[in-house]
Motif scaffolding. Structure first.
Motif, mmCIF file in Angstrom:
data_model
loop_
_atom_site.group_PDB
_atom_site.id
_atom_site.type_symbol
_atom_site.label_atom_id
_atom_site.label_comp_id
_atom_site.label_asym_id
_atom_site.label_seq_id
_atom_site.Cartn_x
_atom_site.Cartn_y
_atom_site.Cartn_z
ATOM 1 N N GLY A 55 1.257 6.448 -10.527
ATOM 2 C CA GLY A 55 0.371 7.820 -10.100
ATOM 3 C C GLY A 55 0.153 7.992 -8.343
ATOM 4 N N TYR A 56 0.575 6.397 -8.027
ATOM 5 C CA TYR A 56 0.330 6.280 -6.188
ATOM 6 C C TYR A 56 1.875 6.186 -6.059
ATOM 7 C CZ TYR A 56 -4.027 5.189 -7.453
ATOM 8 O OH TYR A 56 -5.807 4.829 -7.940
ATOM 9 N N ASP A 57 1.397 6.629 -4.770
ATOM 10 C CA ASP A 57 3.635 6.743 -4.245
ATOM 11 C C ASP A 57 2.826 5.964 -2.631
ATOM 12 O OD1 ASP A 57 2.170 8.591 -2.258
ATOM 13 O OD2 ASP A 57 3.806 10.448 -2.983
ATOM 14 N N THR A 58 4.109 5.628 -2.021
ATOM 15 C CA THR A 58 3.970 4.579 -0.459
ATOM 16 C C THR A 58 2.924 5.231 0.018
ATOM 17 O OG1 THR A 58 6.210 5.518 0.050
ATOM 18 C CG2 THR A 58 6.456 3.573 -0.839
ATOM 19 N N ASP A 62 0.073 1.376 1.430
ATOM 20 C CA ASP A 62 0.678 0.617 1.876
ATOM 21 C C ASP A 62 1.263 -0.938 1.307
ATOM 22 O OD1 ASP A 62 2.385 0.673 4.429
ATOM 23 O OD2 ASP A 62 1.045 -1.382 4.134
ATOM 24 N N GLN A 63 1.941 -0.985 0.304
ATOM 25 C CA GLN A 63 2.444 -2.362 -0.312
ATOM 26 C C GLN A 63 2.367 -3.386 1.092
ATOM 27 O OE1 GLN A 63 6.130 -4.612 -2.240
ATOM 28 N NE2 GLN A 63 5.979 -2.080 -2.654
ATOM 29 N N ASP A 279 -7.941 5.426 3.976
ATOM 30 C CA ASP A 279 -7.393 3.684 4.607
ATOM 31 C C ASP A 279 -7.443 2.946 4.229
ATOM 32 O OD1 ASP A 279 -5.834 5.372 6.733
ATOM 33 O OD2 ASP A 279 -7.672 5.801 7.984
ATOM 34 N N ALA A 280 -8.586 2.968 3.176
ATOM 35 C CA ALA A 280 -8.955 1.843 2.886
ATOM 36 C C ALA A 280 -8.855 2.140 1.348
ATOM 37 C CB ALA A 280 -10.833 1.709 2.264
ATOM 38 N N LEU A 281 -7.730 2.728 0.934
ATOM 39 C CA LEU A 281 -7.244 2.879 -0.829
ATOM 40 C C LEU A 281 -6.235 1.421 -0.623
ATOM 41 C CD1 LEU A 281 -7.324 4.192 -3.236
ATOM 42 C CD2 LEU A 281 -5.415 5.472 -2.442
#
Length: 643
Positions: A55-58, A62-63, A279-281
């Protein structure tokens, strides 16, 4: 303390020719590949860790940033030793092998379709209502659905994305929010009531509605997976919930200690103007994986030494020695609120190579015991003249002074695990219990459990408290507190690590969530690893004593046999075959023990030395500041928590 036994080496005469060697010269000390006389084990494991973004994408995560927050290695150590300024590593080194992937659209559609099918409309929890009453919340929760957590765990375990092996540690990071089919939801676990009171916490309490779950064993009586899987999922689009207090967005300090508490909000709160910047996710999800998934669940450190303070070596037979101070008029608490068979059954899942049994003695409460209890609980006063320890130690000191009368199985078993229960008819409502140390060097001592009308009213008997606290005594930590070896950080569920309360949301007896009475697959794995190291080290210590014996040369073949078996244990450990590794390490220790018997070496020398050191420190009054884990009635981590 770091337990090392000095290696006594043979003196080897300089060889200048066969005819010049003295007849009485000592033979060269044998060399081994795996057995290290007097030393620690060197167990290594490359730990596979699957991480699936669902349910998350790039664009969301950010990997590279996510990976930068993960640890590379972990070395478990005995946490209770740390409280006394001592370091005792187990001799285990984990190296993490991360496999990170984002679930594709087809898989996401399949999974969220299943979630929708499992959703049962339900009223808002009091915590969702409280969230809606905040002034800084991004949105209002307009509806709610219950989703059975064990069913979701089982679906993920047997329907993973291609290339994900859920027999290995697998963490699913889930976000349903943002899809057209999204439903507000919480996860539930019901049907496993307290065995003494019949109270089903999962059904009756909103505080037990969750956003994460996992760790169920193959043979769990209620929700077993059928085969061994190692799955845990965390869904930040569920809730808001009580356990992590993310229903509170107006305040940063939720436990009232004057410090901000770091919590993970719901996914919709990661937005401009929300509780946390988007940005903190990536970093927050890395924290959940590292500090909760790995440090607290999958690769942990023991709370206490797992070899147990027998003074005679590693035990094979353990008596769960229950002793109840009956001070509740008209109630036989030990008969009414202890299920001995259940206590033995659950602890045997953890210590499966030990022979366990249970007995209970009842005692009246004498004046001294009452003074110690009241001084500990009510007045906070010491109960012994000249007592150098704080009143926190009152119960320890009284029971230590009177331990002889509880030793009803001395000589029949290798170790009596002291379960001390206080039953009172007074106005006593908390704590449920605690596992104490010896107030000298962090070695475990007594297990205390409490029962009263107020505790019964809240749904608890004695059985589950005894299982939980005995779990501590046998080395298990809570899944909300632990140790990060790479950062050198103690993880407690407050301040920067408040979010570690999320670790309680797994199928473990050691959690505070009160939804099951079993040890998780992660508990079992960690216990087997700890015991592998304990037997390995015990074999090393005893081998040093054997080599110091006069006739050590007679048993060289035995030591070489133990060396071979330890090599097999190391290989099994590296292949994640923890139960096999544990059994082989124990076998190697037994081979060395038989060699010790042949040459008259004391198999308990190291254990006796540790015991003598602790006793001397106590007599001399050289104690360190204690550290206790008091197990309370409620997660209730915030002063604003609702019932």
């Amino acid at each position: 303390m770091t337990r090392k036994v000095a290696l006594i080496t043979a003196l080897i005469a300089a060889v200048v020719g066969a005819s010049a060697t003295p007849a009485n010269a000592a033979a060269p000390a044998p060399t081994f590949t795996h057995l290290t006389p007097g030393g620690r084990p060197k167990l290594t494991e490359t730990v596979p860790v699957n991480i699936v973004f669902l349910g998350y994408d790039t664009n969301d995560v950010d990997q590279a940033e996510f990976r930068s927050g993960l640890a590379k290695t972990y070395e478990p150590e005995v946490r209770s030793r740390q409280w006394y300024g001592e370091q005792e590593k187990l001799g285990i080194t984990y190296t993490y092998d991360y496999k990170v992937q984002y679930a594709d659209q087809a898989y996401q559609d399949k999974f969220f379709k299943r979630l929708k099918q499992l959703s049962t409309p339900a009223p808002l929890t009091v915590y969702q209502e409280e969230y809606n009453a905040q002034t800084k919340n991004v949105l209002d929760v307009t509806s709610n659905n219950y989703i059975d957590a064990p069913t979701v765990e089982k679906w993920l375990a047997y329907n993973p994305p291609r290339g994900v092996d859920t027999e290995r540690n697998t963490i699913f990071l889930i976000n349903w929010h943002g899809r057209a089919d999204f439903k507000f939801h919480v996860y539930t676990k019901t049907g496993e009531a307290d065995p003494d009171t019949g109270y089903d916490f999962g059904k009756e309490r909103d505080s037990r509605k969750m956003m994460a779950w996992g760790g169920t064993t193959r043979d769990d009586e209620e929700t077993g997976l059928g085969s061994t899987r190692r799955v845990w999922f965390a869904d930040l689009s569920a809730g808001p919930e009580a356990n992590m207090a993310n229903y509170i967005v107006d305040e940063l300090d939720v436990d009232g200690d004057g410090q901000p508490d770091y919590r993970m909000p719901n996914t919709w709160e990661y937005t401009d103007g929300g509780f946390r910047s988007p940005d903190a996710l990536s970093g927050d999800l890395a924290k959940i994986v590292r500090y909760v998934g790995l440090d607290l669940l999958m690769t942990t450190s023991p709370l206490y030494p797992v070899e147990l303070p027998t003074g005679t070596g590693l035990p094979k037979s353990i008596n769960l020695d229950s002793n109840t101070y009956e001070d509740w008029p008209g109630v036989d608490a030990s008969a009414a609120y202890i299920k001995p068979e259940l206590v033995v059954e659950e602890l045997a899942d953890l210590r499966w190579r030990n022979r366990l049994d249970f007995d209970n003695q009842d005692f009246a409460v004498d004046a001294k015991n009452r003074a110690c209890f009241e001084g500990w609980y009510i007045t906070y006063e010491p109960c012994y003249d000249g007592q150098e320890l704080p009143p926190d130690a009152n119960l320890f000191l009284y029971n230590d002074e009177n331990i002889a009368r509880t030793k009803d199985d001395d000589g029949r078993v290798d170790y009596e695990l002291p379960l001390i229960n206080y039953a009172t008819g007074g106005d006593f409502t908390t704590p449920l219990g605690y596992a104490d140390d010896n107030w000298v060097d962090g070695t475990q001592s007594y297990v205390f459990s409490f029962i009263s009308p107020g505790i019964i009213e809240r749904g608890y008997g004695l059985s589950t408290t005894q299982i939980h606290e005995a779990g501590h005594h046998l080395g298990m930590s809570h899944p909300h507190d632990g140790w990060d070896s790479e950062a050198g950080a103690d993880i407690g569920a407050s301040g920067d690590f408040y979010f570690s309360w999320l670790g309680d949301e797994n199928n473990s007896m050691m959690s505070y969530i009160d939804l099951n009475w079993d040890f998780s697959q992660f508990d079992r794995d960690n216990s087997d690893r700890f015991l592998t190291a304990a037997y390995f080290e015990a074999a090393n210590k005893l081998a040093a004593n054997v080599l110091a014996a006069k006739d050590a040369g007679r048993v060289t073949a035995n030591l070489r046999s133990a060396d071979t078996v330890l090599g097999q244990a190391k290989r099994a450990f590296a292949k994640h075959e923890y139960r096999t590794a544990y059994a082989l390490a124990e076998k190697a220790y037994n081979i060395v023990a038989r060699a010790a018997d042949r040459v008259g070496a004391d198999p308990a020398a190291a254990a006796k030395a540790l015991h003598a050191r602790a006793e001397q420190a106590r007599v001399s009054g050289k104690v360190h500041d204690p550290h206790e884990f008091i197990d309370t009635l409620e997660p209730g981590h915030s002063p604003r928590s609702l019932p």
